[in-house]
Enzyme design. Structure first.
Site, PDB file in Angstrom:
ATOM      1  N   SER A 177       7.771   2.599   7.558  1.00  9.47           N
ATOM      2  CA  SER A 177       6.336   2.440   7.354  1.00  9.47           C
ATOM      3  C   SER A 177       5.558   3.680   7.770  1.00  9.47           C
ATOM      4  O   SER A 177       6.045   4.516   8.537  1.00  9.47           O
ATOM      5  CB  SER A 177       5.813   1.238   8.151  1.00  9.47           C
ATOM      6  OG  SER A 177       6.389   0.042   7.693  1.00  9.47           O
ATOM      7  N   CYS A 232       0.823  -1.216   0.000  1.00 13.02           N
ATOM      8  CA  CYS A 232       0.000   0.000   0.000  1.00 13.02           C
ATOM      9  C   CYS A 232       0.854   1.261   0.000  1.00 13.02           C
ATOM     10  O   CYS A 232       0.447   2.288  -0.538  1.00 13.02           O
ATOM     11  CB  CYS A 232      -0.906   0.011   1.222  1.00 13.02           C
ATOM     12  SG  CYS A 232      -2.135  -1.306   1.246  1.00 13.02           S
ATOM     13  N   ARG A 248       4.307   1.498  -0.940  1.00 18.64           N
ATOM     14  CA  ARG A 248       5.508   1.575  -1.766  1.00 18.64           C
ATOM     15  C   ARG A 248       5.437   0.600  -2.931  1.00 18.64           C
ATOM     16  O   ARG A 248       4.748  -0.418  -2.869  1.00 18.64           O
ATOM     17  CB  ARG A 248       6.736   1.265  -0.921  1.00 18.64           C
ATOM     18  CG  ARG A 248       6.885  -0.195  -0.523  1.00 18.64           C
ATOM     19  CD  ARG A 248       7.961  -0.430   0.512  1.00 18.64           C
ATOM     20  NE  ARG A 248       7.638   0.222   1.765  1.00 18.64           N
ATOM     21  CZ  ARG A 248       8.221   1.325   2.209  1.00 18.64           C
ATOM     22  NH1 ARG A 248       9.195   1.898   1.529  1.00 18.64           N
ATOM     23  NH2 ARG A 248       7.858   1.876   3.349  1.00 18.64           N
ATOM     24  N   GLY A 258     -14.246  -6.643   1.549  1.00 18.97           N
ATOM     25  CA  GLY A 258     -13.010  -7.397   1.423  1.00 18.97           C
ATOM     26  C   GLY A 258     -12.831  -8.291   2.638  1.00 18.97           C
ATOM     27  O   GLY A 258     -13.187  -7.915   3.754  1.00 18.97           O
ATOM     28  N   GLN A 295       5.149  -9.058   3.983  1.00 15.67           N
ATOM     29  CA  GLN A 295       5.145  -8.587   2.597  1.00 15.67           C
ATOM     30  C   GLN A 295       6.533  -8.691   1.971  1.00 15.67           C
ATOM     31  O   GLN A 295       6.672  -9.019   0.791  1.00 15.67           O
ATOM     32  CB  GLN A 295       4.620  -7.152   2.559  1.00 15.67           C
ATOM     33  CG  GLN A 295       3.151  -7.046   2.913  1.00 15.67           C
ATOM     34  CD  GLN A 295       2.704  -5.614   3.189  1.00 15.67           C
ATOM     35  OE1 GLN A 295       3.495  -4.770   3.617  1.00 15.67           O
ATOM     36  NE2 GLN A 295       1.437  -5.328   2.969  1.00 15.67           N
TER      37      GLN A 295
END
Length: 408
Positions: A99, A44, A46, A175, A110
Site C-alpha cells: 500500500s 485508489c 491499483r 462525499g 477491499q
C-alpha cells in the site's frame, strides 16, 4: 487450473493513468464475470485482475485486453504474475505491505469486497480466503498498522503540516463514504472542525453531518461555502470533477485553501494547484508523508513479509498437490476395490466367522492396504511441490492402469 495476475498500481502508474482503469464495484464485478473464473480488485492505488484458467497464455492475454480496452496507454505499465508469485503479491496487498501507506487497514476490506463481487472457482476462492487470513494474521502479530494507518490519516497529517495547528480550522467534506468519515475523524483528533458535508445522497450526507455536528449541504452549494473553509477533503465516486479552478477562484475570496483529493478518478481539477494560495494534493502526493513513517515500521514490515511468504509457500504446496491428489485418490480407490473383491471371493469362508471375527478380517485387510500405500502417498505429496509431481502422478496411473477401465 493455474493462477494469473495482470494489473497496475501506484508503484507503476501515476494517478492520471490509474484513474482511467479504475472501476466501481458493479463494473469490476461485470468485468470479472466476463473473464470467467476471475476477480477484479480495483482501489485508489491499483486495478488488478486475478484469473484462474488451464491456459495461462490465453488468460493473461484476455486480462491484458480487458484493461487496455479501458485505457490503451496502460499496457506498458502492466505487471504480469503467475501462480505462487501472483499469490504472494495478493497476500502482500492484503497485509498492507504493497500500500501507499504500509499497514493501512482499508485494503483488507477491499480485498474481501472484491472476492465477494467476483466469480471465483475453487482456486481463486482458496487464494483469496488465504489472503484474508494472511492480512488478519499480519495485523494481529505485528505493529505495522501503527498510525497513520490509512490514506485518510496521512491526509490529516498533511493538513497539520500545512497549517501547523488545526485548532479551529474549518473543514468541508465532499462525499460521505468511509474514506471521508475516516478523514473527518483524523482531522477532528487534531483539533479541526467539520463545518459542512456535501454529498449526492442527501440521507447519507445528513447522517454523517449529524455525527460530526456539521451542516449537510447539496453538492451544488460547495462553492458558496469555500469562503469560510480552510480545508477541503474530497472522496466521491463521481466520474468528473466536482470542483474546477474557476469555481474555486471565484468562491474562496482570496482565502488560503488546502484541498486534498482522495478520489480515484480525481474529484478536483488539477488546475486548482496553479491558483495563488491554493494547495492541492492528491493520493500520489501523500508519498512524502508515508516515507516519514517508514523508518519506524521497517522491523515490523520484515516480520510481516515473513508471514506472507510462509502463507504463499502453503498456497504453492496446496496448488501443487492438485496434480497428484486425483492420482492418490484413484490408487486408493483401486486398492479398496481389489480388497473388497477378494473378500467377496472368500465369502464362503468368511460366512463361517462370527461378527467379531469378520470385523477383524476387514480391519486387517484394510490396514494392509493402508500400510502398502502409505509411503507411495507420502512420496507423491513430497514430489508435488517440485517439477516431478506430475511425472510421479502419471507414472502411478500408468503402473496401476488407473482410469483404463473407463477409457481414460
Amino acid at each position: 487450473m493455474r493462477l494469473v495476475l495482470v494489473g497496475t498500481s501506484h508503484h507503476h502508474a501515476p494517478i492520471e493513468l490509474r484513474e482511467r482503469v479504475s472501476l466501481d464495484r458493479e463494473n469490476a464485478s461485470a468485468l470479472a464475470e466476463r473473464l470467467g473464473e476471475a476477480i477484479c480488485l480495483s482501489t485508489c492505488n491499483r486495478t488488478e485482475l486475478y484469473v484462474a484458467a488451464e491456459d495461462l497464455e490465453d488468460a493473461e492475454r484476455r486480462a491484458v485486453d480487458a484493461l487496455t480496452e479501458l485505457e490503451p496507454e496502460v499496457e506498458p505499465v502492466l505487471y504480469r504474475l503467475r501462480d505462487q508469485a501472483a499469490a504472494l503479491h495478493l497476500f502482500r496487498v492484503a497485509a498492507g505491505l504493497d500500500s501507499l501507506v504500509p499497514g493501512e487497514g482499508e485494503i483488507l476490506g477491499q480485498v474481501r469486497a472484491a472476492h465477494e463481487a467476483g466469480t471465483p472457482g475453487r482456486l481463486l476462492d482458496r487464494v483469496f480466503r488465504q489472503a484474508l487470513h494472511a492480512g488478519r494474521k499480519v495485523r494481529a502479530q505485528t505493529a505495522i498498522g501503527e498510525s497513520p494507518a490509512s490514506v485518510s490519516g496521512a491526509a490529516a497529517a498533511l493538513a497539520e503540516q500545512v497549517f501547523g495547528d488545526l485548532a479551529g480550522r474549518s473543514v468541508v467534506l465532499i462525499g460521505a463514504g468511509k474514506i471521508s468519515e475516516q478523514a473527518a475523524r483524523n482531522l477532528l483528533s487534531r483539533g479541526a472542525r467539520i463545518a459542512f458535508v456535501a454529498n449526492r445522497t442527501v440521507e447519507r450526507g445528513d447522517e454523517l453531518a449529524e455525527r460530526f455536528g456539521a451542516e449537510a449541504i447539496p453538492l451544488e452549494r460547495i462553492g458558496e461555502e469555500l469562503a469560510q473553509a480552510d480545508v477541503v477533503v474530497s472522496s466521491t465516486s463521481a466520474s468528473g470533477y466536482i470542483l474546477d479552478a474557476v469555481t474555486v477562484e471565484r468562491s474562496r475570496r482570496g482565502r488560503q485553501l488546502l484541498l486534498i483529493d482522495l478520489a480515484v478518478p480525481r474529484d478536483l481539477d488539477p488546475a486548482i494547484h496553479e491558483l495563488d494560495g491554493c494547495y492541492l494534493y492528491d493520493i500520489d502526493d501523500l508519498e512524502a508523508i508515508v516515507s516519514e513513517t517508514l523508518a519506524g515500521r521497517r522491523g515490523e514490515a520484515a516480520r510481516a513479509e515473513a508471514i506472507v511468504a510462509a502463507e504463499a509457500e502453503k498456497f504453492h504446496e496446496w496448488q501443487a498437490s492438485l496434480d497428484v491428489v486425483p492420482a492418490i485418490a484413484s490408487l486408493r480407490a483401486r486398492a479398496e476395490e481389489i480388497r473388497e473383491a477378494e473378500l467377496l471371493k472368500a465369502e464362503g469362508l468368511l460366512g463361517r466367522l462370527d461378527d467379531g471375527e469378520r470385523r477383524a478380517v476387514e480391519s486387517i485387510t484394510a490396514q494392509i492396504v493402508n500400510k502398502l500405500l502409505h509411503l507411495p502417498t507420502v512420496r507423491m505429496k513430497q514430489a508435488a511441490v517440485s517439477a516431478d509431481g506430475v511425472i510421479y502422478a502419471d507414472a502411478v496411473r500408468h503402473l496401476f492402469g488407473l482410469g483404463e477401465e473407463d477409457g481414460r
